[in-house]
Design an enzyme around this catalytic site. Structure first.
Site, PDB file in Angstrom:
ATOM      1  N   HIS A  45      33.592  36.294  34.914  1.00 38.43           N
ATOM      2  CA  HIS A  45      34.664  35.855  35.815  1.00 38.43           C
ATOM      3  C   HIS A  45      35.762  36.910  35.773  1.00 38.43           C
ATOM      4  CE1 HIS A  45      37.058  32.912  38.096  1.00 38.43           C
ATOM      5  NE2 HIS A  45      38.081  33.444  37.438  1.00 38.43           N
ATOM      6  N   CYS A  46      36.091  37.459  36.928  1.00 36.92           N
ATOM      7  CA  CYS A  46      37.069  38.550  37.019  1.00 36.92           C
ATOM      8  C   CYS A  46      38.453  37.996  37.334  1.00 36.92           C
ATOM      9  CB  CYS A  46      36.638  39.541  38.092  1.00 36.92           C
ATOM     10  SG  CYS A  46      37.838  40.862  38.386  1.00 36.92           S
ATOM     11  N   MET A  47      39.425  38.290  36.479  1.00 39.17           N
ATOM     12  CA  MET A  47      40.791  37.796  36.679  1.00 39.17           C
ATOM     13  C   MET A  47      41.478  38.495  37.851  1.00 39.17           C
ATOM     14  SD  MET A  47      42.200  37.500  32.750  1.00 39.17           S
ATOM     15  CE  MET A  47      41.935  39.263  32.477  1.00 39.17           C
TER      16      MET A  47
ATOM     17  N   CYS B 107      37.600  35.474  40.984  1.00 42.69           N
ATOM     18  CA  CYS B 107      36.283  34.894  41.269  1.00 42.69           C
ATOM     19  C   CYS B 107      35.256  35.449  40.294  1.00 42.69           C
ATOM     20  CB  CYS B 107      35.860  35.189  42.704  1.00 42.69           C
ATOM     21  SG  CYS B 107      35.552  36.946  43.037  1.00 42.69           S
TER      22      CYS B 107
END
Length: 281
Positions: A123-125, A129
């Site tokens: 999960h990319c901050m 998403c």
């Protein structure tokens, strides 16, 4: 490309990181072309035009790859999940009680996105998403262009601050501000603080993008995702591994996220890939 219904970040951390990247890129770009670029090259000169065009190309790819990454739905929603009939090929399939659906191999549930993600990497901050099967390409290109862009601006800013304006910046106060950025708002309120702030953001962006790019490139070069990094099972050799992320036209995706590059797998059925990988061992 399937579009996500809700692209807005869901947590405070995601919101903060996404805003930092969304606002930091255009602000830095405007600063570089209006303040720094004229200090290095005469307006309208070949070098001025080449640098400006290169900057526009970099910003275009950073922003469009970020947005495409955020808009692309890479979850199991609206997918026809057809588990193989052969029980020997059912390895990796599991039932997700939250999604109330069978999830294929390499898919994991994300508590933030509230769904299972196909070939989930992480999960990319900064995009708010999950990075998975369909948007992995855009995430990697975002990292690549962030690294190139921050390297570019850090070099220009370093020369400008430590050479062109040596008398203004080379002092003990500057060192204190770099160590503790909050002092920029207390020691003085001059325009020098803006130069230092943008310089620090570029240096941090350069270091972070470098670390992330090296980390993730090593993983995808072995045909794995973050969860599989210690024991890659789907390694098909460097070229086919790149195709699994960037598509069959992997050598052209650097031009733009809008360049079509079909992925060789549907993100659901990995049985054949696993068999080919086993044969190569």
């Amino acid at each position: 490309m399937k579009i996500r219904k809700n692209i807005l970040p869901r947590t405070l951390t995601d919101i903060g990181c996404c805003l930092l990247l969304s606002l930091g890129i255009p602000v830095t770009f405007i600063f570089e072309i209006t303040v720094l670029l004229p200090e290095f090259h005469d307006y309208g000169s070949p070098l001025y035009i080449m640098t400006l065009v290169a900057g526009i190309f970099l910003v275009f790819n950073i922003k469009t790859n970020m947005l495409t990454c955020m808009f692309t739905d890479t979850s199991i929603r609206h997918e026809v999940l057809d588990p193989p009939a052969d029980t020997d090929e059912l390895e990796g399939w599991r039932f997700c009680s939250t999604c109330e659906s069978y999830a294929p191999p390499r898919s994991w549930h994300c508590v933030v996105c509230k769904t299972c993600i196909l070939k989930r990497d992480h999960h990319c901050m900064f995009t708010g998403c999950c990075i998975g099967h369909r948007n992995h390409r855009y995430f990697m290109m975002l990292l690549i262009y962030l690294f190139i862009g921050t390297t570019y601006t850090t070099a220009y800013n370093s020369v400008y601050i430590w050479w062109f304006r040596y008398n203004d910046f080379v002092n003990f106060t500057t060192i204190l501000k770099l160590i503790c950025p909050m002092l920029m708002f207390t020691l003085d309120t001059s325009a020098i603080n803006l130069f230092l702030l943008i310089y620090m953001l570029n240096v941090i962006g350069f270091l972070q993008s470098l670390v992330l790019l090296v980390y993730h490139w090593k993983i995808i070069s072995h045909g794995a995702v973050v969860y599989e990094r210690k024991a890659p099972k789907y390694n098909l050799g460097w070229k086919r591994n790149l195709e699994m992320v960037f598509g069959k036209r992997w050598y052209l995706v650097w031009l733009s996220p809008f360049v079509s590059s079909e992925l060789p797998n549907d993100g659901i059925h990995w049985e054949q890939v696993l068999k080919e990988s086993d044969k190569m061992k």
